[in-house]
Design a protein around this motif. Structure first.
Motif, PDB file in Angstrom:
ATOM      1  N   HIS A 194       0.905  -1.301  -0.062  1.00 24.71           N
ATOM      2  CA  HIS A 194      -0.025  -0.232   0.214  1.00 24.71           C
ATOM      3  C   HIS A 194       0.785   1.355  -0.118  1.00 24.71           C
ATOM      4  CE1 HIS A 194      -3.778  -1.986   0.376  1.00 24.71           C
ATOM      5  NE2 HIS A 194      -3.347  -2.553   1.237  1.00 24.71           N
TER       6      HIS A 194
ATOM      7  N   ASP B 111      -0.383   3.829  -2.298  1.00 26.78           N
ATOM      8  CA  ASP B 111      -1.641   4.513  -2.164  1.00 26.78           C
ATOM      9  C   ASP B 111      -1.653   5.947  -2.138  1.00 26.78           C
ATOM     10  OD1 ASP B 111      -2.299   1.640  -2.234  1.00 26.78           O
ATOM     11  OD2 ASP B 111      -3.894   1.954  -0.565  1.00 26.78           O
TER      12      ASP B 111
ATOM     13  N   CYS C 277      -0.847   7.955   1.142  1.00 23.48           N
ATOM     14  CA  CYS C 277       0.654   7.869   1.617  1.00 23.48           C
ATOM     15  C   CYS C 277       1.502   8.902   0.753  1.00 23.48           C
ATOM     16  CB  CYS C 277       1.307   6.656   1.299  1.00 23.48           C
ATOM     17  SG  CYS C 277       0.749   5.084   2.292  1.00 23.48           S
TER      18      CYS C 277
ATOM     19  N   THR D  34       5.290   3.585   8.715  1.00 20.70           N
ATOM     20  CA  THR D  34       3.967   3.024   8.758  1.00 20.70           C
ATOM     21  C   THR D  34       2.988   3.980   8.520  1.00 20.70           C
ATOM     22  OG1 THR D  34       2.412   1.228   9.573  1.00 20.70           O
ATOM     23  CG2 THR D  34       3.597   2.542  11.006  1.00 20.70           C
TER      24      THR D  34
ATOM     25  N   GLY E  27      -0.239   2.679   8.317  1.00 21.57           N
ATOM     26  CA  GLY E  27      -1.558   1.924   8.464  1.00 21.57           C
ATOM     27  C   GLY E  27      -2.289   1.703   9.889  1.00 21.57           C
TER      28      GLY E  27
ATOM     29  N   LEU F  84      -7.657  -0.468   8.230  1.00 18.89           N
ATOM     30  CA  LEU F  84      -7.371  -0.202   6.877  1.00 18.89           C
ATOM     31  C   LEU F  84      -7.160  -1.599   6.051  1.00 18.89           C
ATOM     32  CD1 LEU F  84      -4.838   2.534   6.998  1.00 18.89           C
ATOM     33  CD2 LEU F  84      -6.972   2.726   6.071  1.00 18.89           C
TER      34      LEU F  84
ATOM     35  N   PRO G 137      -2.831  -3.518   9.658  1.00 15.47           N
ATOM     36  CA  PRO G 137      -1.751  -2.555   9.726  1.00 15.47           C
ATOM     37  C   PRO G 137      -0.282  -2.814   9.415  1.00 15.47           C
ATOM     38  CG  PRO G 137      -2.130  -3.474  11.777  1.00 15.47           C
ATOM     39  CD  PRO G 137      -3.026  -4.192  10.922  1.00 15.47           C
TER      40      PRO G 137
ATOM     41  N   TRP H  13       1.223  -1.782   5.578  1.00 13.45           N
ATOM     42  CA  TRP H  13       1.267  -0.470   5.249  1.00 13.45           C
ATOM     43  C   TRP H  13       2.834   0.298   5.420  1.00 13.45           C
ATOM     44  CZ3 TRP H  13      -2.377   2.790   2.896  1.00 13.45           C
ATOM     45  CH2 TRP H  13      -3.635   2.092   2.819  1.00 13.45           C
TER      46      TRP H  13
ATOM     47  N   CYS I 127       4.891   4.206   3.986  1.00 10.31           N
ATOM     48  CA  CYS I 127       3.918   5.132   3.549  1.00 10.31           C
ATOM     49  C   CYS I 127       4.446   6.590   3.679  1.00 10.31           C
ATOM     50  CB  CYS I 127       2.667   4.959   4.646  1.00 10.31           C
ATOM     51  SG  CYS I 127       1.230   5.809   3.987  1.00 10.31           S
TER      52      CYS I 127
END
Length: 262
Positions: free
Chosen positions: A37, A40, A43, A89, A91, A95, A99, A102, A105
């Motif tokens: 992720h 995404d 992030c 992280t 997350g 989500l 967690p 993620w 990020c």
């Protein structure tokens, strides 16, 4: 012919081992699964951390992910990405994928403060801030200076490079991972089994395993019993070990360890 054939096999094996790099341990598809992720929209580091930048950076640290038997190599990769994923992280439990999907990020510390301290060898450059950047969230002038020297960049004068050049960013994280820090062994030596606890380490509860890596990275989480920081680092590690098809080993936490130097 048998003797010559055996010699050829040995030579080919030697060339293969010498030419090995961490790309043989973690493929691009695994990297994408680890950090699924990171690109995404929510992030801030979207598009920054790439597999190619990681592999390029790792070439400057040939022992990373290539030391020991195959399980040890995989365990080091899992440990490195677990610690750096926790540091970056974005997350939470609500989500998608939980967690521990993620990591990466962020490429800079949120709400940074001034991390300049008096240091005659690595003096702060005026108007530069040495807050956390990159996968390991490297911070303070006394880390930016030697990291830059090791990878041949002036990071004291241009710390923003860690958040603008992904290869440099990964190199700073790998430098921190591979380099002993003051009273601490390197994370690399711990996770590959090179580090052996001294009498003082044993008395402080520091035993070989992933928990000591956490103690190196952020010892303030250690010796306090179970806590969210330690749980997060272990959660990432177990997930990555599962993707790599290995067991995480023993002594995963530092809940009963004294920090180094305490």
């Amino acid at each position: 012919m048998g003797g010559l054939y055996g010699l050829v096999v040995i030579l080919l094996w030697t060339v293969s081992v010498r030419g090995q790099d961490v790309g043989s341990v973690i493929s691009k598809s695994m990297f994408e699964d680890f950090l699924k992720h990171r690109n995404d929209d929510i992030c801030p580091a979207k598009g920054f951390y790439t597999y190619e930048a990681f592999i390029d950076a790792a070439k400057s640290f040939g022992a990373f992910g290539t030391s020991g038997d195959p399980d040890t190599q995989k365990r080091e990769v899992a440990a490195f990405f677990a610690q750096t994923s926790h540091e970056t992280t974005g997350g939470g439990p609500s989500l998608p994928d939980g967690p521990y999907a993620w990591g990466y990020c962020f490429k800079e510390e949120q709400n940074p403060t001034d991390y300049c301290v008096a240091d005659p060898e690595w003096p702060c450059v005026p108007n530069k801030n040495y807050h956390g950047r990159g996968p390991i969230q490297i911070s303070y002038n006394y880390n930016y200076g030697p990291a830059g020297k090791a990878i041949d960049y002036d990071l004291l004068g241009n710390p923003d490079l860690v958040a603008s050049d992904p290869t440099v960013s990964f190199k700073t994280a790998l430098w921190f991972w591979m380099t002993p820090q003051s009273l601490k062994p390197s994370s690399h030596d711990v996770i590959t089994g090179v580090w052996k606890p001294s009498e003082a380490d044993s008395a402080a509860g520091r035993v070989p395993g992933y928990g000591v890596v956490t103690n190196i990275i952020n010892g303030i989480e250690c010796g306090k019993g179970s806590n969210s920081g330690g749980e997060g680092r272990i959660g990432f590690y177990k997930r990555y070990c599962s993707i790599l098809g290995i067991s995480p080993g023993e002594n995963l936490d530092c809940y009963n360890q004294k920090p180094f130097g305490a």
